[in-house]
Write an enzyme that holds these catalytic residues in place. Structure first.
Site, mmCIF file in Angstrom:
data_model
loop_
_atom_site.group_PDB
_atom_site.id
_atom_site.type_symbol
_atom_site.label_atom_id
_atom_site.label_comp_id
_atom_site.label_asym_id
_atom_site.label_seq_id
_atom_site.Cartn_x
_atom_site.Cartn_y
_atom_site.Cartn_z
ATOM 1 N N LYS A 124 -66.407 9.426 25.860
ATOM 2 C CA LYS A 124 -65.254 10.181 25.401
ATOM 3 C C LYS A 124 -64.862 9.733 23.992
ATOM 4 O O LYS A 124 -65.542 8.927 23.368
ATOM 5 C CB LYS A 124 -64.103 10.028 26.394
ATOM 6 N N GLU A 165 -68.282 13.951 25.314
ATOM 7 C CA GLU A 165 -67.149 14.786 24.929
ATOM 8 C C GLU A 165 -67.289 15.236 23.479
ATOM 9 O O GLU A 165 -67.652 14.452 22.600
ATOM 10 C CB GLU A 165 -65.842 14.009 25.103
ATOM 11 N N ASP A 176 -63.733 19.713 25.118
ATOM 12 C CA ASP A 176 -62.388 19.221 25.408
ATOM 13 C C ASP A 176 -61.326 19.808 24.475
ATOM 14 O O ASP A 176 -61.441 19.707 23.247
ATOM 15 C CB ASP A 176 -62.366 17.692 25.310
ATOM 16 N N LYS A 214 -58.359 10.843 37.721
ATOM 17 C CA LYS A 214 -56.896 10.752 37.713
ATOM 18 C C LYS A 214 -56.389 10.828 39.154
ATOM 19 O O LYS A 214 -55.753 11.797 39.577
ATOM 20 C CB LYS A 214 -56.306 11.850 36.839
ATOM 21 N N ARG A 218 -48.034 6.752 60.818
ATOM 22 C CA ARG A 218 -47.660 6.877 59.412
ATOM 23 C C ARG A 218 -48.872 6.977 58.505
ATOM 24 O O ARG A 218 -48.865 7.761 57.539
ATOM 25 C CB ARG A 218 -46.759 5.699 59.008
#
Length: 285
Positions: A169, A202, A224, A137, A102
């Protein structure tokens, strides 16, 4: 990215924790009906199409579960596969094969999906000189696997985590009191703590691009959520002063147009957070 040594340790942690999570104090289904002496053979069967990934990881899993298991590899990581292909055979104690099954499938199905999507993006960028980057992410606990899969698919890794690169950011900038303050404080921090970390900043508009360019020591500017016209203007303003990266909802339909604006990199969270697992099975032979 982190060193290869540290990356290898991340993989080891993933394997040990995953086996602990899945096997606990024993695979009682196998222990109940299969003798410890029983030997078996299994094959990794593809029931889909795309780019296979996780073969080398699977070998590490089998070795961790039982060092006596043997793997015969027919198709290497990064290769295109189709329905009916056999990626490898594994031989050894039947209980060991079932214990590892698995974890091997879960990892390879997801890694192959990520590698497949990455290869699609890489193909769309062909001839532009722009490289595709992943992001943070990722699925908690298995980031190393997902970033490994991006590399297998032909993409590049962004920073691994919060500790191996500075990335200022919008919230960092606003909390710090503005762009220039955030950059200057960062450089002071790096000097005071004797850290050698690259700085990415950013920009939300062209005015912020201009402000960033007034400072020294920025490795890359993150352009961005810009439209195509403003991205081209940003690239023109930046020139060769530092590297450029576009991000913000860029997908298969728009990635080529952003690349044609002249950016060095395009980052996409979709490489890891929006994929459907490749259909694979481990079948007894």
């Amino acid at each position: 990215m982190i060193s290869q040594e540290q990356f290898n340790k991340e993989i080891e942690l993933i394997i040990s924790n995953a086996v602990r999570e899945d096997a606990g104090d024993g695979d009682h289904s196998s222990l109940a009906c299969i003798p410890a002496s029983a030997q078996g053979k299994g094959k990794l069967l593809v029931k889909d199409e795309g780019v296979i990934a996780g073969v080398e990881f699977a070998k590490q899993v089998f070795a961790y579960v039982d060092k006596d298991m043997k793997v015969e590899t027919l198709i290497e990581d990064g290769s295109p596969v189709k329905y009916g292909d056999i990626v490898f055979y594994v031989e050894g104690a039947s209980q060991s094969i079932l214990k590892a099954e698995r974890l091997v499938l879960n990892a390879m199905q997801r890694m192959s999906a990520i590698a497949t999507k990455t290869k699609q993006f890489v193909d769309l960028l062909e001839g532009t000189g722009t490289k595709i980057l992943d992001t943070r992410k990722t699925t908690p606990g298995i980031r190393a696997l997902e970033k490994w899969a991006v590399k297998i698919g032909g993409g590049e890794n962004h920073r691994f985590a919060l500790y191996d690169m500075i990335m200022l950011k919008d919230n960092h900038i606003d909390f710090a009191g503005g762009l220039t303050k955030a950059i200057n404080k960062t450089k002071q921090y790096l000097k005071a703590t004797n850290r050698d970390l690259k700085i990415i900043v950013e920009a939300r508009n062209l005015d912020e691009i201009r402000e960033i360019l007034e400072t020294e020591g920025v490795y890359r500017i993150l352009i961005d959520n810009f439209n195509y016209e403003d991205t081209r203007e940003a690239v023109k303003l930046i020139g060769h002063k530092c590297l450029t990266e576009s991000s913000g909802g860029i997908n298969e339909k728009t990635i080529r147009k952003y690349a044609e604006c002249g950016v060095d990199f395009i980052s996409s969270g979709a490489l890891t957070h929006s994929v459907y697992n490749m259909d694979l099975s481990l079948k007894a032979v």
